[in-house]
Design an enzyme around this catalytic site. Structure first.
Site, PDB file in Angstrom:
ATOM      1  N   CYS A 127       0.843  -1.119   0.030  1.00 54.37           N
ATOM      2  CA  CYS A 127      -0.046   0.253  -0.030  1.00 54.37           C
ATOM      3  C   CYS A 127       0.757   1.304   0.072  1.00 54.37           C
ATOM      4  O   CYS A 127       1.402   1.508  -0.918  1.00 54.37           O
ATOM      5  CB  CYS A 127      -0.943  -0.006   1.160  1.00 54.37           C
ATOM      6  SG  CYS A 127      -2.335   1.097   1.049  1.00 54.37           S
ATOM      7  N   GLU A 163      -2.542  -8.825   3.598  1.00 55.43           N
ATOM      8  CA  GLU A 163      -3.042  -9.189   4.853  1.00 55.43           C
ATOM      9  C   GLU A 163      -4.381  -9.192   5.226  1.00 55.43           C
ATOM     10  O   GLU A 163      -4.678  -9.683   6.460  1.00 55.43           O
ATOM     11  CB  GLU A 163      -1.916  -8.531   5.951  1.00 55.43           C
ATOM     12  CG  GLU A 163      -2.243  -6.987   6.260  1.00 55.43           C
ATOM     13  CD  GLU A 163      -1.981  -5.993   5.235  1.00 55.43           C
ATOM     14  OE1 GLU A 163      -2.347  -4.984   5.336  1.00 55.43           O
ATOM     15  OE2 GLU A 163      -1.300  -6.363   3.963  1.00 55.43           O
ATOM     16  N   HIS A 179      -3.646  -4.849  -0.079  1.00 55.63           N
ATOM     17  CA  HIS A 179      -3.312  -5.449   1.099  1.00 55.63           C
ATOM     18  C   HIS A 179      -3.444  -6.921   1.265  1.00 55.63           C
ATOM     19  O   HIS A 179      -4.758  -7.292   1.424  1.00 55.63           O
ATOM     20  CB  HIS A 179      -4.259  -4.934   2.386  1.00 55.63           C
ATOM     21  CG  HIS A 179      -4.081  -3.293   2.733  1.00 55.63           C
ATOM     22  ND1 HIS A 179      -2.983  -2.686   3.443  1.00 55.63           N
ATOM     23  CD2 HIS A 179      -4.504  -2.220   2.103  1.00 55.63           C
ATOM     24  CE1 HIS A 179      -3.201  -1.600   3.657  1.00 55.63           C
ATOM     25  NE2 HIS A 179      -3.881  -1.048   2.742  1.00 55.63           N
TER      26      HIS A 179
END
Length: 192
Positions: free
Chosen positions: A76, A176, A174
């Site tokens: 990001c 994650e 993202h």
């Protein structure tokens, strides 16, 4: 050991949790030696480009990151700071990727937030990831398409969802926060 760079940008802890859930040892650090000696480095972030770059320069982390030789993943804001320049705060960035970061035209809702599709996958970063998989995005600025683009997303216009140059990898989305697809992408990076 996986070093996750701490530089006063958000989202560092969720990246740490995702990496340790995959069974890897990780530390959150701004220590030069720990970063340079790590097997892999992750440069995540949610925040604003000019204040993040100011902090990196004050700590000397800008020079450390540019000179890393091990696999390094920007996420990001981390991806955007790896570029040459960002319109956010009129910011000169790390210039690992000679790409400009631009503000989305306000023809749709900005920020781009939620799930979107990645296409044109071109790297081992995407092993076992299907074309047109969905990943989680939240950003108002985007990286232009270039020769370093290894995945694209279309929101208002096509942009670089992921970049790669030598040992440097980066994702605008993202991993994650992208469920099983994101875990696979992180696993692919961590097992390089």
């Amino acid at each position: 050991m996986i070093a996750i760079i701490k530089y006063n940008a958000g989202n560092v802890k969720s990246v740490y949790n995702a990496v340790t859930r995959l069974g890897y040892d990780a530390i959150i650090t701004d220590n030069f030696t720990e970063i340079q000696q790590a097997d892999k480095v992750i440069f995540p972030g949610v925040g604003e480009a000019s204040s993040a770059m100011k902090y990196l320069k004050e700590k000397g982390l800008d020079k450390v990151i540019k000179n890393l030789k091990q696999p390094t993943l920007g996420i990001c804001l981390g991806q955007q700071l790896m570029c040459e320049y960002s319109e956010e705060g009129n910011t000169d960035c790390l210039n690992i990727f000679p790409i400009k970061v631009k503000l989305f035209p306000k023809t749709e809702i900005v920020p781009h937030m939620g799930w979107n599709t990645i296409t044109a996958l071109k790297s081992t970063l995407f092993n076992k990831v299907n074309e047109a998989s969905d990943v989680y995005c939240v950003h108002s600025f985007y990286c232009e398409l270039s020769n370093y683009t290894i995945a694209k997303t279309d929101y208002i216009l096509e942009f670089s969802a992921a970049l790669q140059k030598d040992n440097f990898y980066a994702t605008q989305f993202h991993p994650e926060k992208s469920a099983g697809i994101g875990e696979q992408i992180l696993e692919n990076f961590l097992s390089l």
